[in-house]
Design an enzyme around this catalytic site. Structure first.
Site, PDB file in Angstrom:
ATOM      1  N   HIS A  64      54.643   0.099 -71.543  1.00  0.00           N
ATOM      2  CA  HIS A  64      55.757   0.997 -71.893  1.00  0.00           C
ATOM      3  C   HIS A  64      56.790   0.957 -70.772  1.00  0.00           C
ATOM      4  O   HIS A  64      56.714   1.715 -69.802  1.00  0.00           O
ATOM      5  CB  HIS A  64      55.204   2.409 -72.108  1.00  0.00           C
ATOM      6  CG  HIS A  64      56.198   3.373 -72.682  1.00  0.00           C
ATOM      7  ND1 HIS A  64      55.822   4.527 -73.329  1.00  0.00           N
ATOM      8  CD2 HIS A  64      57.550   3.368 -72.713  1.00  0.00           C
ATOM      9  CE1 HIS A  64      56.902   5.193 -73.726  1.00  0.00           C
ATOM     10  NE2 HIS A  64      57.962   4.511 -73.358  1.00  0.00           N
ATOM     11  N   HIS A  66      61.090   0.225 -69.819  1.00  0.00           N
ATOM     12  CA  HIS A  66      62.489   0.089 -70.234  1.00  0.00           C
ATOM     13  C   HIS A  66      63.261  -0.552 -69.087  1.00  0.00           C
ATOM     14  O   HIS A  66      63.392   0.051 -68.024  1.00  0.00           O
ATOM     15  CB  HIS A  66      63.087   1.461 -70.536  1.00  0.00           C
ATOM     16  CG  HIS A  66      62.261   2.284 -71.486  1.00  0.00           C
ATOM     17  ND1 HIS A  66      62.201   2.034 -72.836  1.00  0.00           N
ATOM     18  CD2 HIS A  66      61.441   3.342 -71.276  1.00  0.00           C
ATOM     19  CE1 HIS A  66      61.396   2.911 -73.421  1.00  0.00           C
ATOM     20  NE2 HIS A  66      60.917   3.714 -72.490  1.00  0.00           N
ATOM     21  N   HIS A 183      56.881   8.313 -80.012  1.00  0.00           N
ATOM     22  CA  HIS A 183      57.335   9.423 -79.166  1.00  0.00           C
ATOM     23  C   HIS A 183      57.265  10.681 -80.024  1.00  0.00           C
ATOM     24  O   HIS A 183      57.959  10.786 -81.033  1.00  0.00           O
ATOM     25  CB  HIS A 183      58.760   9.146 -78.695  1.00  0.00           C
ATOM     26  CG  HIS A 183      59.324  10.238 -77.832  1.00  0.00           C
ATOM     27  ND1 HIS A 183      59.704  10.028 -76.519  1.00  0.00           N
ATOM     28  CD2 HIS A 183      59.568  11.548 -78.081  1.00  0.00           C
ATOM     29  CE1 HIS A 183      60.154  11.161 -76.007  1.00  0.00           C
ATOM     30  NE2 HIS A 183      60.089  12.106 -76.934  1.00  0.00           N
ATOM     31  N   HIS A 239      52.947   8.701 -74.171  1.00  0.00           N
ATOM     32  CA  HIS A 239      53.008   9.676 -73.071  1.00  0.00           C
ATOM     33  C   HIS A 239      52.512  11.089 -73.410  1.00  0.00           C
ATOM     34  O   HIS A 239      53.277  12.054 -73.319  1.00  0.00           O
ATOM     35  CB  HIS A 239      54.408   9.734 -72.449  1.00  0.00           C
ATOM     36  CG  HIS A 239      55.567   9.638 -73.412  1.00  0.00           C
ATOM     37  ND1 HIS A 239      55.703  10.448 -74.505  1.00  0.00           N
ATOM     38  CD2 HIS A 239      56.645   8.811 -73.423  1.00  0.00           C
ATOM     39  CE1 HIS A 239      56.820  10.125 -75.139  1.00  0.00           C
ATOM     40  NE2 HIS A 239      57.399   9.130 -74.519  1.00  0.00           N
ATOM     41  N   ASP A 314      56.125   4.210 -68.521  1.00  0.00           N
ATOM     42  CA  ASP A 314      57.349   4.692 -69.162  1.00  0.00           C
ATOM     43  C   ASP A 314      58.512   4.573 -68.164  1.00  0.00           C
ATOM     44  O   ASP A 314      59.345   5.467 -68.027  1.00  0.00           O
ATOM     45  CB  ASP A 314      57.205   6.118 -69.703  1.00  0.00           C
ATOM     46  CG  ASP A 314      58.352   6.503 -70.635  1.00  0.00           C
ATOM     47  OD1 ASP A 314      59.179   5.633 -70.975  1.00  0.00           O
ATOM     48  OD2 ASP A 314      58.429   7.692 -71.014  1.00  0.00           O
TER      49      ASP A 314
HETATM   50 ZN   LIG Z   1      59.779   5.414 -73.039  1.00  0.00          ZN
END
Ligand SMILES: [Zn+2]
Length: 460
Positions: A64, A66, A183, A239, A314
């Site tokens: 995960h 970005h 999410h 998460h 994340d």
């Molecule tokens: Zn994320």
């Protein structure tokens, strides 16, 4: 006459090899970029690395991440984000970027082409599930996306899915045997809370907990897990921020849902109260919930008991300047994490909260398995890619913003002393980082397609 076996390319000797099911002193042999043997016997090798006193762990798989490319190069890009990954011991990551979502096959092809010269570690790519782009789901899966990222509420400019949209998406994913990372925050509850807080003129760090509430998370987790069970789709709750989310997922698992939980270091280490003082620097969602150390302990214990399937970063960096410009409502959500996640877990193992073996399960094998990157990634089985990390488990060091490679340039863990750190990282048998120095050039990392590509009619 038997032919003499050809010499191995590389031997890593003297270290302790850590795997999910145990550890042993042995030599790891590499040939043609793959694990060729793990043996107590001495075999012929062209080159030998002395790993005495080191743990030898599989390269970590961060599912995960970005990296903001293309779109927001001031926040992160592939050359920088994957340098942070390489230095920290992450050899494969699965990336998706909300600012330039992969919604169609053409988006994916363009992104894979662009990244051919950009990444220093191997990478999978996730697609965004997007209302209005339902027809793209099958072609994207068959072209090798690792998973579909799904939102239940509008966030980061990505539209949310209603339960009706989730139902039809999950039905399609079940048919394809594809997987989603969802999410989970209920859209109506976050919207109502936002309206109330804005009407009251609130702009303090305390809004985060009141806006993105545990109730909003739980309502969405509950319906997502239920819909996973009703459709048979494989779904991961992204998460999970606190134990109640884990328990909801567990309830649906016992009823037969193919649902699992992800968590991140921020939910194992940070407190809700930090947002009061640090505001935007603790703006991520769901926010940190813990008020007591016992709540962090509960999350560690859920990780130990495998009720939480895996850990990811994340990683969603913003620079200090970004986080300081504008009010709490305006700044981006997110924290940097690639630099610090393996060290955080190593430190937790050093402190006895988890085992080193568990790290190789929750930050390598399980995410690789869930997203179809095994058997080449996530373990040191013979035949797997020779992706591994040499760890000094006793190295004590202080996390400081100055050492963060990510363009964020800061870390929520700055000021903490960690014990344990990657001292060398290897990708397909080649050393890509050593003692804080990243050697891999952009373009070293390859695209690792997901399992949909392997089906007979798949094409890319
Ligand atoms: Zn994320």
């Amino acid at each position: 006459m038997t032919s003499r076996p050809r010499a191995m390319d590389l031997a890593i000797e003297g270290g302790t090899i850590i795997a999910p099911d145990g550890r042993r002193r042995a030599t790891l042999y590499v040939a043609d970029g793959r694990v060729a043997a793990i043996s107590e016997e001495r075999l012929d090798a062209t080159r030998t690395v002395d790993a005495s006193g080191r743990f030898l762990m599989p390269g970590m798989v961060d599912a995960h991440v970005h990296l903001m490319e293309p779109g927001q190069p001031e926040r992160e890009d592939f050359p920088t984000g994957t340098a942070a990954a390489a230095q920290a011991g992450v050899t494969t990551l699965i990336e998706h970027t909300h600012g330039s979502p992969v919604r169609t096959l053409a988006d994916l092809v363009t992104k894979v082409d662009r990244l051919a010269s950009r990444s220093r570690v191997d990478f999978g790519l996730a697609a965004h599930s997007w209302p209005g782009f339902e027809e793209s789901v099958e072609p994207l899966w068959r072209a090798g996306v690792a998973f579909f990222k799904v939102f239940t509420c509008p966030t980061h400019g990505v539209p949310g899915h209603s339960p009706a949209q989730l139902l039809s998406l999950f039905t399609e994913l079940a048919r394809l045997e594809a997987i989603a990372l969802v999410h989970c925050e209920d859209a109506s509850m976050t919207a109502a809370a936002e309206e109330t807080l804005r009407a009251a003129g609130r702009a303090d760090g305390g809004i985060l907990a009141e806006w993105r509430t545990p109730e909003a998370e739980l309502v969405a987790v509950g319906s997502v897990a239920l819909l996973a069970r009703l459709t048979g789709a494989r779904v991961v709750v992204a998460h999970a921020s606190h134990l109640a989310s884990v328990e909801l997922v567990e309830r649906e698992q016992t009823l037969g849902a193919a649902v699992a939980c992800e968590t991140c270091p921020q939910y194992l280490a940070l407190y809700a109260s930090e947002a009061l003082e640090l505001g935007a620097f603790r703006k991520f969602t769901p926010p940190a919930r813990a008020r007591l150390v016992s709540e962090l302990d509960q999350m560690f214990s859920a990780l130990r008991d495998r009720r939480i399937a895996y850990v990811s970063t994340d990683h969603a960096p913003s620079t200090r300047a970004d986080k300081s410009a504008g009010g709490i409502w305006d700044v981006h959500f997110g924290l940097p994490g690639l630099d610090t996640t393996l060290p955080f877990l190593l430190d937790a193992a050093h402190a006895g909260r988890i085992s080193y073996e568990l790290i190789t399960e929750v930050y390598a094998r399980t995410p690789a398995r869930l997203y179809g990157l095994t058997p080449t990634k996530g373990s040191l089985e013979v035949g797997a890619d020779a992706d591994f990390v040499l760890v000094d488990p006793e190295l004590a060091w202080d996390v400081s913003d100055a050492d963060i490679i990510s363009k964020a340039g800061w870390s929520p863990f700055a000021g903490r002393r960690f014990v344990g750190r990657a001292v060398a990282t290897y990708l397909r048998g080649v050393c890509i980082a050593r003692d804080g120095l990243v050697m891999a050039e952009p373009g070293t990392g390859r695209f690792v397609p997901g399992p949909g590509l392997r089906s007979p009619d798949g094409a890319y």
